[in-house]
Motif scaffolding. Structure first.
Motif, PDB file in Angstrom:
ATOM      1  N   SER A 301      -2.671 -12.333  -3.411  1.00  0.00           N
ATOM      2  CA  SER A 301      -2.838 -12.736  -4.883  1.00  0.00           C
ATOM      3  C   SER A 301      -4.424 -13.178  -5.071  1.00  0.00           C
ATOM      4  N   TRP A 302      -5.279 -13.537  -3.788  1.00  0.00           N
ATOM      5  CA  TRP A 302      -6.365 -13.863  -3.856  1.00  0.00           C
ATOM      6  C   TRP A 302      -7.498 -12.394  -3.971  1.00  0.00           C
ATOM      7  N   PHE A 303      -6.824 -11.576  -2.985  1.00  0.00           N
ATOM      8  CA  PHE A 303      -7.533 -10.190  -3.247  1.00  0.00           C
ATOM      9  C   PHE A 303      -7.433  -9.599  -4.648  1.00  0.00           C
ATOM     10  N   GLU A 304      -6.186  -9.598  -5.271  1.00  0.00           N
ATOM     11  CA  GLU A 304      -6.057  -9.093  -6.469  1.00  0.00           C
ATOM     12  C   GLU A 304      -6.647  -9.583  -7.350  1.00  0.00           C
ATOM     13  N   ALA A 305      -6.837 -11.124  -7.560  1.00  0.00           N
ATOM     14  CA  ALA A 305      -7.776 -11.605  -8.443  1.00  0.00           C
ATOM     15  C   ALA A 305      -9.057 -11.407  -8.319  1.00  0.00           C
ATOM     16  N   ARG A 306      -9.439 -10.961  -7.071  1.00  0.00           N
ATOM     17  CA  ARG A 306     -10.960 -10.544  -6.995  1.00  0.00           C
ATOM     18  C   ARG A 306     -11.443  -9.198  -7.268  1.00  0.00           C
ATOM     19  N   PHE A 307     -10.606  -8.365  -6.881  1.00  0.00           N
ATOM     20  CA  PHE A 307     -10.826  -7.005  -7.293  1.00  0.00           C
ATOM     21  C   PHE A 307      -9.855  -6.031  -8.392  1.00  0.00           C
ATOM     22  N   LEU A 308      -8.956  -6.513  -8.444  1.00  0.00           N
ATOM     23  CA  LEU A 308      -7.913  -5.875  -9.506  1.00  0.00           C
ATOM     24  C   LEU A 308      -7.568  -6.570 -10.728  1.00  0.00           C
ATOM     25  N   ASN A 309      -8.491  -7.315 -11.417  1.00  0.00           N
ATOM     26  CA  ASN A 309      -8.211  -8.438 -12.441  1.00  0.00           C
ATOM     27  C   ASN A 309      -8.497  -7.694 -13.720  1.00  0.00           C
ATOM     28  N   THR A 310      -8.800  -6.584 -13.585  1.00  0.00           N
ATOM     29  CA  THR A 310      -9.244  -5.721 -15.231  1.00  0.00           C
ATOM     30  C   THR A 310      -8.077  -4.555 -15.277  1.00  0.00           C
ATOM     31  N   ASN A 311      -8.088  -4.152 -16.578  1.00  0.00           N
ATOM     32  CA  ASN A 311      -7.325  -2.992 -16.835  1.00  0.00           C
ATOM     33  C   ASN A 311      -8.027  -1.688 -16.195  1.00  0.00           C
ATOM     34  N   ARG A 352       0.920  -2.960  -9.335  1.00  0.00           N
ATOM     35  CA  ARG A 352      -0.083  -3.185 -10.173  1.00  0.00           C
ATOM     36  C   ARG A 352      -0.386  -2.180 -11.249  1.00  0.00           C
ATOM     37  N   PRO A 353      -0.413  -0.715 -11.222  1.00  0.00           N
ATOM     38  CA  PRO A 353      -0.684  -0.168 -12.682  1.00  0.00           C
ATOM     39  C   PRO A 353       0.263  -0.160 -13.386  1.00  0.00           C
ATOM     40  N   LYS A 354      -0.070  -0.104 -14.695  1.00  0.00           N
ATOM     41  CA  LYS A 354       0.895  -0.311 -15.811  1.00  0.00           C
ATOM     42  C   LYS A 354       0.627   1.209 -16.671  1.00  0.00           C
ATOM     43  N   SER A 355      -0.293   1.611 -16.682  1.00  0.00           N
ATOM     44  CA  SER A 355      -0.472   3.014 -17.618  1.00  0.00           C
ATOM     45  C   SER A 355       0.301   4.059 -16.581  1.00  0.00           C
ATOM     46  N   PRO A 356       0.822   5.073 -17.183  1.00  0.00           N
ATOM     47  CA  PRO A 356       1.545   5.980 -16.646  1.00  0.00           C
ATOM     48  C   PRO A 356       0.542   7.105 -15.779  1.00  0.00           C
ATOM     49  N   VAL A 357      -0.721   7.135 -16.161  1.00  0.00           N
ATOM     50  CA  VAL A 357      -1.565   8.099 -15.273  1.00  0.00           C
ATOM     51  C   VAL A 357      -2.090   7.396 -14.214  1.00  0.00           C
ATOM     52  N   ALA A 358      -2.450   6.204 -14.003  1.00  0.00           N
ATOM     53  CA  ALA A 358      -2.701   5.424 -12.956  1.00  0.00           C
ATOM     54  C   ALA A 358      -1.603   5.292 -12.028  1.00  0.00           C
ATOM     55  N   LEU A 359      -0.278   5.475 -12.553  1.00  0.00           N
ATOM     56  CA  LEU A 359       0.729   5.066 -11.625  1.00  0.00           C
ATOM     57  C   LEU A 359       1.044   6.237 -11.059  1.00  0.00           C
ATOM     58  N   ALA A 360       0.941   7.474 -11.491  1.00  0.00           N
ATOM     59  CA  ALA A 360       1.374   8.883 -11.044  1.00  0.00           C
ATOM     60  C   ALA A 360       0.067   9.073  -9.984  1.00  0.00           C
ATOM     61  N   GLN A 361      -1.013   8.547 -10.289  1.00  0.00           N
ATOM     62  CA  GLN A 361      -2.265   8.824  -9.331  1.00  0.00           C
ATOM     63  C   GLN A 361      -1.824   7.880  -8.074  1.00  0.00           C
ATOM     64  N   ALA A 362      -1.596   6.769  -8.283  1.00  0.00           N
ATOM     65  CA  ALA A 362      -1.051   6.087  -6.992  1.00  0.00           C
ATOM     66  C   ALA A 362      -0.102   6.553  -6.387  1.00  0.00           C
ATOM     67  N   ARG A 363       1.129   6.920  -7.023  1.00  0.00           N
ATOM     68  CA  ARG A 363       2.308   7.877  -6.144  1.00  0.00           C
ATOM     69  C   ARG A 363       1.815   8.978  -5.489  1.00  0.00           C
ATOM     70  N   LEU A 364       0.944   9.718  -5.804  1.00  0.00           N
ATOM     71  CA  LEU A 364       0.352  10.878  -5.163  1.00  0.00           C
ATOM     72  C   LEU A 364      -0.302  10.542  -3.955  1.00  0.00           C
ATOM     73  N   ALA A 365      -1.283   9.428  -4.278  1.00  0.00           N
ATOM     74  CA  ALA A 365      -1.771   8.994  -3.001  1.00  0.00           C
ATOM     75  C   ALA A 365      -1.131   8.540  -1.972  1.00  0.00           C
ATOM     76  N   LEU A 366       0.066   7.847  -2.486  1.00  0.00           N
ATOM     77  CA  LEU A 366       1.009   7.342  -1.454  1.00  0.00           C
ATOM     78  C   LEU A 366       1.554   8.585  -0.568  1.00  0.00           C
ATOM     79  N   PHE A 367       2.073   9.723  -1.104  1.00  0.00           N
ATOM     80  CA  PHE A 367       2.605  10.757  -0.563  1.00  0.00           C
ATOM     81  C   PHE A 367       1.968  12.036  -0.394  1.00  0.00           C
ATOM     82  N   TYR A 368       0.679  11.797  -0.525  1.00  0.00           N
ATOM     83  CA  TYR A 368      -0.050  13.035  -0.385  1.00  0.00           C
ATOM     84  C   TYR A 368      -0.182  13.729   1.078  1.00  0.00           C
ATOM     85  N   ASP A 369      -0.239  12.753   2.093  1.00  0.00           N
ATOM     86  CA  ASP A 369      -0.539  13.270   3.662  1.00  0.00           C
ATOM     87  C   ASP A 369       1.014  14.037   3.871  1.00  0.00           C
TER      88      ASP A 369
END
Length: 875
Positions: A301-311, A352-369
């Protein structure tokens, strides 16, 4: 030489922390050479040459970087060039600063001076400068639109543009240009705002020019080069390169046979790490090496508050996922301990991602390898977090999350690039087999047959890896699985038979999630549906139920089957639209706008024989469902889909007008439904609805006493805003209404004003407008006294302001009415307000004596004297 006194590299609070060790060492060296710097240049040169080169280097670097001002920096840099023969120590010290986790705490002048030193090193071809640039690129943060980060990006761009010749000729030119492309192509994704158009164009020009001349060098980045490039493929300068990569790869590089050549190359970990700053890396590695899994949420939560605190920071999630997968591989000791596991970090990141595009990009990053797995060169540890996360979702009974990931696995392999679908399928099967062989997964069959995995997901997983397909399925699962099987085995020519079978499956569906997936499969055949009248009519039988506006309550009807079909269809439709609009943004054919228009026309045909009527009804139902789902932030995709399609559903292109058309259709078809959704329209579409005179009129004209009370309570509690500013136009129109409608309007207005009493949106000028309206002849002679009474109540709900008190006495004011208002304010607001009101009345009396003529003066003096008498009486 005059030496500046204000200096420093890193900002520190001396009461809480010590000076950075490297900075202290450089500062001490600088203090040793200060007496020498006060002498003339020749003497300084001679004395410095006799000193320790490392100490001299540290001192001069501190003088250049630690002080603002270009003149001193130029003189010290000249001395540095004269005295130092080997720049290795200079490069090492600067590299340490560039890679410091404290980089974000550099003074502004230190950042500028470091950039100036690097630019000067490049000008004089100092060995190791290319490594300094690569290190500095790590500090350009993705998902960060702060002025400090944008300024750093622009300074780097300025330097690279000035030194393009050096960039192409330096010893590690291949590595440097690869980092430049990977970094600025990734940053391009964030710089979409109009205010960043100039920066975006400069980044685009740099990336495009390097790709056109050095594509072969950029290929060696590995498969993430394709991932990053695909995200910006809709930029015109990049689109042609993307098309060549897909269709004519040899135009880009003679040694490139096809897209799979790059996808088969694992991304070098230095590129994955380059998109995560050293500060982020330090904090993540600390969690993964030292924090117990029971306590990691607090640290995260500290990490998220520091680096993932904006849209904007949502886009950083995919970078972090790739870093955790590819750059940190725990040893056996960590794996067997209670320390936080990588999949636990992944679970937090994926939420964390709420927008569909950011969520799709995160899923792709997860399974890319997994998609691109090459057993001869890939590390099996890159796969572990994604599949362990899938298992974790199932163990925690998060079957929806697991099902969504499995569906993404299947859809990506089929639709990212259909010609290479077999490549992806073979890689996934190969990856799963190796994970089982190496005991990363004990048994994939038991994983695929997990009791918490729904049957549709089980079937899709079987399609992804056919040799492991499960044969166990319940009756509901067989329906969902059969739908997928039909789509696989039926040729396009047999669409009529396909729709018939799907119609049967949907009518028998008992599970909303399964029905949703069937609808997505149906919708993927939109190209064929457009030309098949029989198929449209068969689907129309189902649509007549889904698009019934006259039901009791949309989405909450008595029949559970109808509710299931409505919810399943709209959830499936919106997921399908998000997926397809994203695909068409980079397609070679139609644009996403053309595609949206075609889908709207098709839905109109499905809903009604008259396609224009059908389009309007489709748009209205989509708005209804979007407003009902908007309360959940994760479901904002419904409103986003409506906003994307609305311009193509009416002759007008103004979104505000389309919303009003749809709400009027609900009003005419189902009043109960209208009054159920209109508060949500005011809340979630404020720009289009709040203060809309036509919509406010619709609301007021048919309100029952129960609805008036419900709306008044909601307005007073600020659950939504209906009027916005003072509705003068609406008030003028309401003077012709019947008594009850006028009364309802004023009750709503008074409730909103009472709720907004302390809100900055309420302007004193609105109160002044009310006062003037109450005192005008129109209202006094109106056959309906409700308007005057309602406005009085509105005014009494507000605290008095001096401007309003003054307005009460402008022109031919009514003493009785004025006394009523002032007495009410005094009783509600206490002694302090009473004194303010009496003082204001006294000032008005003085002004009347000075400015008024004899007749007006006598009249006002008499009224004010009477008013003061009334105000002075005990309550």
């Amino acid at each position: 030489m005059n030496v500046a006194t204000s200096h420093g590299i890193f900002e520190v609070d001396p009461t809480l922390e010590d000076l950075d060790p490297v900075e202290r060492e450089m500062l001490n060296a600088y203090m040793e050479i200060v007496p020498v710097l006060d002498k003339d240049e020749r003497q300084s040169h001679e004395e410095l040459q006799r000193g320790d080169p490392r100490r001299i280097c540290d001192g001069l670097l501190y003088g250049i970087v630690g002080f603002p001002g270009s003149e001193q920096a130029k003189q010290l840099f000249r001395l540095l060039r004269l005295v130092i023969r080997d720049y290795a120590h200079c490069v090492t010290q600067l590299n340490g600063i560039c890679l410091s986790y404290k980089f974000a705490r550099l003074y502004a002048h230190a950042r500028m001076q470091i950039m100036w030193v690097l630019d000067s090193f490049a000008e004089f071809h100092v060995p190791g400068t290319d490594a300094l640039y690569i290190s500095l690129l790590r500090q350009l943060r993705g998902g960060d639109l702060s002025s400090e980060n944008l300024e750093m990006i622009e300074m780097c761009l300025d330097s690279v543009e000035r030194r393009r010749k050096w960039v192409n000729e330096c010893p590690n030119s291949k590595l440097l240009v690869s980092h430049l492309v990977f970094t600025f192509a990734r940053l391009l994704r964030d710089h979409k705002d109009e205010g960043l158009a100039s920066l975006r164009q400069r980044e685009t020009n740099l990336v495009a020019s390097i790709l056109k001349t050095r594509f072969s060098d950029c290929m060696d980045i590995g498969r993430d080069f394709v991932r990053i490039l695909q995200e910006i493929a809709n930029i015109p300068e990049i689109t042609s390169i993307w098309r060549d990569l897909m269709a004519s790869p040899k135009r880009l590089s003679p040694r490139l046979q096809g897209l799979t050549d790059i996808l088969s190359m694992p991304t070098n970990h230095i590129f994955l790490a380059s998109r995560v700053t050293p500060d982020m890396e330090k904090k993540l590695i600390h969690i993964l090496r030292h924090v117990d899994s029971k306590n990691f949420r607090r640290n995260y939560s500290w990490f998220e508050a520091r680096f993932l605190n904006t849209n904007e920071s949502e886009t950083l999630v995919s970078d972090l996922v790739r870093f955790v997968s590819g750059c940190f591989h725990p040893d056996n000791a960590l794996l067997s301990s209670s320390i936080t596991k990588r999949f636990q970090i992944m679970a937090m990141l994926m939420a964390r991602p709420k927008s569909p595009v950011a969520l799709a990009q995160a899923r792709l990053a997860l399974f890319y390898d997994t998609f691109c797995f090459n057993s001869t060169v890939d590390n099996i540890m890159n796969l572990e977090p994604s599949w362990y996360l899938l298992g974790d979702y199932l163990d925690r009974v998060k079957s929806d999350s697991a099902g969504t990931l499995i569906e993404f696995l299947y859809v990506f392999t089929q639709e990212f690039c259909p010609p290479i679908t077999p490549f992806f399928m073979a890689n996934i099967q190969q990856a799963i087999k190796m994970m089982v062989d190496l005991r990363v997964l004990i048994s994939f069959r038991s994983f695929a047959e997990h009791p918490n995995l729904d049957e549709q997901s089980r079937y899709l997983l079987g399609l992804v890896c056919p040799q492991l397909r499960s044969t166990n399925a319940d009756s509901n699962g067989q329906g969902s699985a059969a739908a997928s099987q039909i789509l696989v085995k039926h040729p396009a020519a047999d669409l009529d038979s396909l729709i018939t079978e799907l119609h049967i499956l949907v009518s028998k569906a008992k599970n909303e999630d399964g029905a949703k997936r069937i609808w997505i499969q149906i919708l993927r055949y939109y190209d064929l549906l457009e030309s098949n009248v029989i198929a449209l009519k068969k689907l129309g039988n189902i649509f007549s139920t889904i698009f019934d506006l006259e039901g009791e309550d949309y989405g909450n009807v008595v029949s559970k089957d109808i509710a299931l079909h409505k919810n399943a269809f709209w959830n499936g439709f919106v997921d399908f639209m998000v997926e397809q609009l994203q695909i068409h943004q980079v397609s070679d054919g139609r644009s996403s706008q053309d595609y949206a228009k075609r889908i709207v026309e098709l839905m109109g045909q499905l809903v009604q024989d008259d396609s224009k009527v059908g389009v309007r009804q489709f748009s209205t139902c989509l708005l209804i469902y979007a407003l009902q789902q908007a309360a959940a932030l994760s479901e904002r995709k419904f409103l986003e889909s409506y906003q994307a399609l609305a311009p193509f559903t009416a002759s007008t292109q103004v979104f505000k007008d389309v919303v009003l058309l749809d709400l009027k259709l609900v009003y005419n078809a189902n009043l109960d439904l209208f009054y159920n959704i209109v508060p949500k329209a005011f809340k979630y579409l404020p720009s289009e609805c709040v203060g809309n005179t036509s919509l406010c009129t619709l609301v007021a004209l048919m309100l029952t006493p129960e609805l008036t009370l419900r709306f008044s309570c909601s307005l007073r509690q600020m659950e939504f805003t209906m009027f916005g500013n003072f509705p003068s136009t609406l008030i003028a129109q309401s003077l012709e209404w019947d008594i009850y409608e006028q009364g309802a309007l004023w009750k709503l207005l008074a409730a909103e004003i009472a709720g907004c009493e302390t809100s900055p949106e309420i302007d004193p000028s609105d109160l002044i407008s009310m006062v003037k309206l109450v005192q005008c002849d129109t209202l006094r002679t109106s056959p309906y006294p409700e308007a005057a009474q309602g406005l009085v109540q509105c005014i009494l709900n507000m605290k008095p302001a001096s401007a309003v008190i003054t307005t009460l006495f402008d022109g031919d004011f009514d003493m009785v009415w004025t006394a009523l208002v002032l007495r009410a304010w005094m009783e509600m607001n206490g002694q302090q307000v009473t004194e303010e009101i009496l003082a204001a009345v006294g000032e008005i009396e003085k002004r009347a004596k000075i400015q008024g003529d004899d007749d007006i003066l006598k009249k006002k003096e008499k009224w004010i004297e009477g008013l003061k008498t009334v105000l002075s009486r005990p309550s």
